[in-house]
Design a protein around this motif. Structure first.
Motif, PDB file in Angstrom:
ATOM      1  N   ASN A 218     -32.338 -21.896  26.436  1.00 50.60           N
ATOM      2  CA  ASN A 218     -31.181 -21.043  26.689  1.00 50.60           C
ATOM      3  C   ASN A 218     -31.634 -19.588  26.730  1.00 50.60           C
ATOM      4  N   THR A 219     -31.944 -19.102  27.927  1.00 47.53           N
ATOM      5  CA  THR A 219     -32.484 -17.751  28.088  1.00 47.53           C
ATOM      6  C   THR A 219     -31.510 -16.687  27.623  1.00 47.53           C
ATOM      7  N   GLU A 220     -30.225 -16.891  27.899  1.00 44.64           N
ATOM      8  CA  GLU A 220     -29.216 -15.902  27.509  1.00 44.64           C
ATOM      9  C   GLU A 220     -29.158 -15.737  26.000  1.00 44.64           C
ATOM     10  N   LEU A 221     -29.197 -16.863  25.283  1.00 43.13           N
ATOM     11  CA  LEU A 221     -29.189 -16.791  23.819  1.00 43.13           C
ATOM     12  C   LEU A 221     -30.448 -16.123  23.293  1.00 43.13           C
ATOM     13  N   VAL A 222     -31.588 -16.442  23.891  1.00 45.54           N
ATOM     14  CA  VAL A 222     -32.845 -15.845  23.458  1.00 45.54           C
ATOM     15  C   VAL A 222     -32.757 -14.323  23.551  1.00 45.54           C
ATOM     16  N   GLN A 223     -32.236 -13.807  24.647  1.00 47.37           N
ATOM     17  CA  GLN A 223     -32.137 -12.362  24.823  1.00 47.37           C
ATOM     18  C   GLN A 223     -31.190 -11.734  23.803  1.00 47.37           C
ATOM     19  N   GLN A 224     -30.049 -12.378  23.571  1.00 51.72           N
ATOM     20  CA  GLN A 224     -29.101 -11.857  22.583  1.00 51.72           C
ATOM     21  C   GLN A 224     -29.712 -11.842  21.186  1.00 51.72           C
ATOM     22  N   PHE A 225     -30.376 -12.938  20.832  1.00 50.92           N
ATOM     23  CA  PHE A 225     -30.966 -13.035  19.499  1.00 50.92           C
ATOM     24  C   PHE A 225     -32.137 -12.059  19.326  1.00 50.92           C
ATOM     25  N   GLN A 226     -32.895 -11.847  20.383  1.00 53.18           N
ATOM     26  CA  GLN A 226     -34.016 -10.920  20.291  1.00 53.18           C
ATOM     27  C   GLN A 226     -33.541  -9.484  20.098  1.00 53.18           C
ATOM     28  N   ARG A 227     -32.437  -9.118  20.746  1.00 51.81           N
ATOM     29  CA  ARG A 227     -31.888  -7.773  20.543  1.00 51.81           C
ATOM     30  C   ARG A 227     -31.453  -7.585  19.092  1.00 51.81           C
ATOM     31  N   ALA A 228     -30.807  -8.599  18.548  1.00 47.87           N
ATOM     32  CA  ALA A 228     -30.389  -8.518  17.142  1.00 47.87           C
ATOM     33  C   ALA A 228     -31.599  -8.461  16.219  1.00 47.87           C
ATOM     34  N   MET A 229     -32.632  -9.244  16.529  1.00 50.86           N
ATOM     35  CA  MET A 229     -33.823  -9.277  15.690  1.00 50.86           C
ATOM     36  C   MET A 229     -34.537  -7.928  15.702  1.00 50.86           C
ATOM     37  N   ALA A 230     -34.534  -7.235  16.858  1.00 51.84           N
ATOM     38  CA  ALA A 230     -35.154  -5.917  16.933  1.00 51.84           C
ATOM     39  C   ALA A 230     -34.439  -4.934  16.013  1.00 51.84           C
ATOM     40  N   GLU A 231     -33.113  -5.012  15.959  1.00 51.26           N
ATOM     41  CA  GLU A 231     -32.359  -4.141  15.056  1.00 51.26           C
ATOM     42  C   GLU A 231     -32.616  -4.522  13.603  1.00 51.26           C
ATOM     43  N   GLU A 232     -32.733  -5.824  13.329  1.00 46.39           N
ATOM     44  CA  GLU A 232     -33.034  -6.260  11.961  1.00 46.39           C
ATOM     45  C   GLU A 232     -34.420  -5.796  11.525  1.00 46.39           C
ATOM     46  N   ASP A 233     -35.370  -5.733  12.461  1.00 45.39           N
ATOM     47  CA  ASP A 233     -36.698  -5.205  12.145  1.00 45.39           C
ATOM     48  C   ASP A 233     -36.598  -3.756  11.680  1.00 45.39           C
ATOM     49  N   GLU A 234     -35.755  -2.967  12.353  1.00 45.10           N
ATOM     50  CA  GLU A 234     -35.569  -1.574  11.959  1.00 45.10           C
ATOM     51  C   GLU A 234     -34.914  -1.475  10.587  1.00 45.10           C
ATOM     52  N   HIS A 235     -33.956  -2.365  10.330  1.00 41.30           N
ATOM     53  CA  HIS A 235     -33.319  -2.374   9.007  1.00 41.30           C
ATOM     54  C   HIS A 235     -34.364  -2.604   7.915  1.00 41.30           C
ATOM     55  N   LEU A 236     -35.240  -3.575   8.154  1.00 49.42           N
ATOM     56  CA  LEU A 236     -36.255  -3.922   7.164  1.00 49.42           C
ATOM     57  C   LEU A 236     -37.204  -2.753   6.921  1.00 49.42           C
ATOM     58  N   ILE A 237     -37.653  -2.117   7.984  1.00 48.86           N
ATOM     59  CA  ILE A 237     -38.563  -0.970   7.849  1.00 48.86           C
ATOM     60  C   ILE A 237     -37.897   0.150   7.055  1.00 48.86           C
ATOM     61  N   THR A 238     -36.632   0.411   7.363  1.00 46.20           N
ATOM     62  CA  THR A 238     -35.908   1.488   6.675  1.00 46.20           C
ATOM     63  C   THR A 238     -35.737   1.197   5.194  1.00 46.20           C
ATOM     64  N   VAL A 239     -35.279  -0.015   4.874  1.00 48.14           N
ATOM     65  CA  VAL A 239     -35.053  -0.365   3.465  1.00 48.14           C
ATOM     66  C   VAL A 239     -36.368  -0.362   2.691  1.00 48.14           C
ATOM     67  N   LYS A 240     -37.444  -0.855   3.302  1.00 43.60           N
ATOM     68  CA  LYS A 240     -38.754  -0.838   2.637  1.00 43.60           C
ATOM     69  C   LYS A 240     -39.179   0.588   2.332  1.00 43.60           C
ATOM     70  N   SER A 241     -38.950   1.514   3.258  1.00 41.11           N
ATOM     71  CA  SER A 241     -39.339   2.903   3.027  1.00 41.11           C
ATOM     72  C   SER A 241     -38.522   3.514   1.905  1.00 41.11           C
ATOM     73  N   TRP A 242     -37.243   3.158   1.808  1.00 44.69           N
ATOM     74  CA  TRP A 242     -36.411   3.657   0.721  1.00 44.69           C
ATOM     75  C   TRP A 242     -36.883   3.123  -0.623  1.00 44.69           C
ATOM     76  N   VAL A 243     -37.176   1.834  -0.684  1.00 45.66           N
ATOM     77  CA  VAL A 243     -37.634   1.235  -1.940  1.00 45.66           C
ATOM     78  C   VAL A 243     -38.942   1.882  -2.385  1.00 45.66           C
ATOM     79  N   SER A 244     -39.863   2.090  -1.454  1.00 46.59           N
ATOM     80  CA  SER A 244     -41.147   2.703  -1.785  1.00 46.59           C
ATOM     81  C   SER A 244     -40.958   4.140  -2.283  1.00 46.59           C
TER      82      SER A 244
END
Length: 256
Positions: A218-244
C-alpha cells in the motif's frame, strides 16, 4: 543532640544514621537464610499462561468494501489483521501521546510561572521556536497523527474506536508514563524522562507500521506513515536534547 542524617527514605524524609543501622540489623535478623523456592509459583503461572484467553480479537471490518479487501489480502498472502491491529495500537498511543504533552505543557507553564525553571538551559530546536512553542507544536503533531490514523482505519473498513489487542496492551503499558508526568511531585526533567520513553516506543512503533504497509503493497499508506515517522524522529531528537540539557544543569530543582 540531633541525630546525624545520612539520606532519605521512600517518602523523602531524612533518615538518621541510627535509623539506617537499625534497618540493616532488622534485615539481617529477619531475612530468610536461603532464597525462597518459587518453583510451585512459577508452575502455577505457566498453567495460567497456557490456559488464559487472549487480550482481545481484531474486530471485523464494518463495511462491505473493507470485508472484500480484507478477504482479498488474505488470499494474496498479506496480513491485514496484523496491520489493522498495529494501526489500532498507534491510534491508542498517539491519543495517549497527545494527553501526555497536554500534561507536560501544563507542568512547564506552572513551573515557569512560579520561577521553578528560571534558567533552564533547554536548547532551541531546529525550527527556532522557544520551548513553549515547541511543546505546543509537538502536541499538535501528535494529535494530527491520531486523526490521520483514524482516517486510515476507516479507509480500510475498520472502526477507529475499537480497542484492538495491541491497542489494549499499549494503553496499559503507557499508564505509568501518564502517572509520572501528571504527578505534581515530579520535576520537569523527570517528566521529560518519561516522555523520552514514550518517544522511543513511538518511533519503533512507526517503523514497524511502515514495514507492514510496505509488505501490504500500500504505497499511499507508506507515504502517510513515513511523513508521520519523520515528525516523530524530530520529537525524539528534541526531547533527548532537553533531557541531556537538564541532566547537566546545575540547578537542583530541574535535575533528573
Amino acid at each position: 543532640m540531633q541525630p546525624t542524617t545520612t539520606g532519605e527514605n521512600r517518602t523523602g524524609a531524612a533518615v538518621s544514621e541510627e535509623g539506617v543501622q537499625a534497618m540493616l540489623q532488622a534485615n539481617e535478623r529477619w531475612a530468610p537464610a536461603e532464597a525462597p523456592d518459587t518453583t510451585l509459583a512459577q508452575a502455577d503461572r505457566c498453567v495460567f499462561i497456557m490456559e488464559a484467553d487472549s487480550v482481545g480479537s481484531i474486530p471485523p471490518p464494518v463495511t462491505i468494501q473493507g470485508m472484500l479487501k480484507t478477504g482479498l489480502d488474505k488470499i494474496m498472502g498479506h496480513r491485514p489483521d496484523m496491520l489493522m491491529d498495529k494501526i489500532g495500537e498507534r491510534i491508542a498511543f498517539e491519543r495517549t501521546g497527545t494527553r501526555l504533552y497536554d500534561a507536560l505543557i501544563l507542568k512547564y507553564e506552572a513551573l515557569t510561572e512560579a520561577g521553578g525553571v528560571p534558567a533552564m538551559p533547554v536548547p532551541l530546536d531546529a525550527s527556532g521556536d522557544d520551548v513553549a512553542s515547541t511543546l505546543q507544536r509537538i502536541r499538535a503533531e501528535e494529535h494530527e497523527h491520531f486523526l490521520m490514523l483514524c482516517d486510515v482505519m476507516r479507509s480500510l473498513g475498520g472502526d477507529p474506536t475499537a480497542q484492538t489487542p495491541c491497542a489494549d496492551v499499549a494503553a496499559t503499558a503507557s499508564m505509568g508514563l501518564m502517572q509520572v508526568v501528571t504527578d505534581p511531585r515530579t520535576t520537569l526533567a523527570q517528566s521529560l524522562n518519561a516522555m523520552l520513553t514514550a518517544e522511543l516506543t513511538d518511533n519503533a512503533g512507526w517503523e514497524l507500521l511502515v514495514a507492514l504497509a510496505e509488505d501490504a503493497g500500500n504505497t499511499e499508506l507508506v507515504q502517510q506513515f513515513q511523513r508521520a515517522m519523520a515528525e516523530e524522529d524530530e520529537h525524539l531528537i528534541t526531547v533527548k536534547s532537553w533531557v541531556s540539557a537538564l541532566a547537566a544543569a546545575p540547578a537542583t530543582t530541574v535535575a533528573a
